[in-house]
Design a protein around this motif. Structure first.
Motif, short mmCIF file in Angstrom:
data_model
loop_
_atom_site.label_atom_id
_atom_site.label_comp_id
_atom_site.label_asym_id
_atom_site.label_seq_id
_atom_site.Cartn_x
_atom_site.Cartn_y
_atom_site.Cartn_z
N LEU A 1 41.53 75.45 51.72
CA LEU A 1 42.87 76.02 51.76
C LEU A 1 43.42 76.01 53.18
O LEU A 1 42.66 76.12 54.15
CB LEU A 1 42.86 77.46 51.25
N GLU B 1 47.87 79.19 52.57
CA GLU B 1 47.39 79.33 51.20
C GLU B 1 46.37 80.46 51.09
O GLU B 1 46.37 81.21 50.11
CB GLU B 1 46.79 78.01 50.73
N GLU B 2 45.51 80.58 52.10
CA GLU B 2 44.53 81.66 52.09
C GLU B 2 45.22 83.02 52.11
O GLU B 2 44.82 83.94 51.39
CB GLU B 2 43.60 81.53 53.30
N CYS C 1 48.29 83.73 51.09
CA CYS C 1 48.97 83.95 49.81
C CYS C 1 47.98 84.33 48.72
O CYS C 1 48.24 85.23 47.90
CB CYS C 1 49.75 82.71 49.40
N LEU C 2 46.84 83.64 48.69
CA LEU C 2 45.83 83.93 47.69
C LEU C 2 45.29 85.35 47.86
O LEU C 2 45.15 86.09 46.89
CB LEU C 2 44.69 82.92 47.77
N LEU D 1 41.92 82.92 39.84
CA LEU D 1 42.44 83.71 40.96
C LEU D 1 41.46 84.74 41.49
O LEU D 1 41.73 85.37 42.51
CB LEU D 1 43.74 84.40 40.54
N LYS E 1 37.89 80.66 46.64
CA LYS E 1 38.70 79.45 46.74
C LYS E 1 38.89 78.91 45.33
O LYS E 1 38.03 79.09 44.47
CB LYS E 1 38.01 78.39 47.61
N LEU F 1 48.35 77.23 44.16
CA LEU F 1 48.43 77.76 45.52
C LEU F 1 49.40 76.95 46.37
O LEU F 1 50.03 77.49 47.29
CB LEU F 1 47.05 77.79 46.17
N SER G 1 52.34 78.98 48.18
CA SER G 1 52.56 78.99 49.63
C SER G 1 53.78 78.20 50.04
O SER G 1 54.36 78.44 51.10
CB SER G 1 51.32 78.43 50.34
N ASN H 1 57.49 83.28 47.54
CA ASN H 1 56.16 83.11 46.96
C ASN H 1 55.65 84.36 46.24
O ASN H 1 54.77 84.26 45.40
CB ASN H 1 55.16 82.65 48.02
#
Length: 269
Positions: free
Chosen positions: A61, A65-66, A68-69, A183, A187, A197, A201, A206
């Motif tokens: 990621l 992205e990390e 947002c996750l 989710l 990862k 993702l 992102s 988002n």
């Protein structure tokens, strides 16, 4: 409902369309192999299961992205708590969005059955999906009110005499999407999860990406329900078909945002 037992609370339609036409012969979409995971108080939700020996790749990621996750995972982890004022207000807001002219007599009330909850206390149904499942429903009611009410009142197509309970089905859809997108993993371990993702992102808004996907999935589920001439005993099969169709659309070429998914158009009809 299935070989694991359990019960399903169906809603019987007493207006039009109590019996389906004999001309209803649509074939169901191909379904994803999986087993049912029970949710709420008896209504089942379908989650695809992998064998222990299956390879589970992971996708690297970007920092964005990390972030947002992690933010979404933190949100998913919030359990619905009827003692928290914010949660109480969200539940009242859902009622007011759906029934603006009808006074709610209390957060525990027989009135909630009008929306498709299994009892007079919706909090018992939120246990499976958490607070985010309430937020998903509220987002749907506020941003796509026509589609929301069409599904709530089953206003489209030739309906079954025994329909799925709207609100509890919504909680199941939240749970299904969490499983489909993987989710809860550190990862993403599926291509579909990694693609989501990217959407999450890359979208300026988002925070609402999961909510928007929920609305698409709910509308798609109902479309599958009608195409398969389904009744309450078919709920698992319809959920599997819905998940499979979403996964196929995620893997289409040149899809860069949720609004480009073919099923998004169902929200604008």
């Amino acid at each position: 409902m299935d070989d694991r037992g359990g019960s399903f609370v169906a809603v019987r339609r007493i207006s039009q369309g109590l019996e389906r036409e004999n001309s209803c012969h649509s074939t169901p979409a191909e379904v994803v192999a999986g087993s049912a995971a029970w949710l709420s108080r008896g209504l089942s939700c379908v989650c695809a299961q992998r064998r222990e020996s299956d390879a589970r790749p992971s996708f690297d990621l970007t920092p964005s992205e990390e972030e947002c996750l992690q933010r979404l995972q933190n949100h998913i982890d919030i359990a619905y708590d009827s003692s928290i004022p914010e949660h109480q207000e969200a539940l009242r807001a859902l009622w007011n969005a759906v029934f603006p002219e009808e006074e709610l007599h209390g957060l525990i009330s027989e009135q909630w059955k009008e929306m498709g909850w299994q009892g007079k206390d919706p909090s018992t149904d939120f246990r499976g999906g958490g607070f985010i499942s309430l937020e998903n429903l509220l987002f749907f009611a506020r941003h796509f009110p026509k589609s929301f009410k069409d599904l709530l009142w089953k206003q489209e197509g030739d309906r079954s005499a025994w329909e799925y309970p709207f609100a509890v089905a919504g909680v199941n859809i939240t749970f299904m999407l969490i499983q489909m997108l993987d989710l809860e993993a550190v990862k993403p371990r599926t291509m579909v999860g990694a693609i989501f993702l990217k959407f999450l992102s890359g979208n300026a808004k988002n925070e609402s990406a999961f909510d928007l996907l929920y609305c698409i999935a709910f509308k798609l589920m109902d479309r599958q329900w009608l195409a398969m001439c389904a009744s309450y005993m078919d709920f698992n099969t319809v959920m599997k078909a819905t998940r499979h169709q979403l996964e196929r659309e995620f893997l289409l070429e040149d899809i860069t945002r949720l609004e480009e998914l073919p099923s998004y158009s169902l929200l604008t009809l």
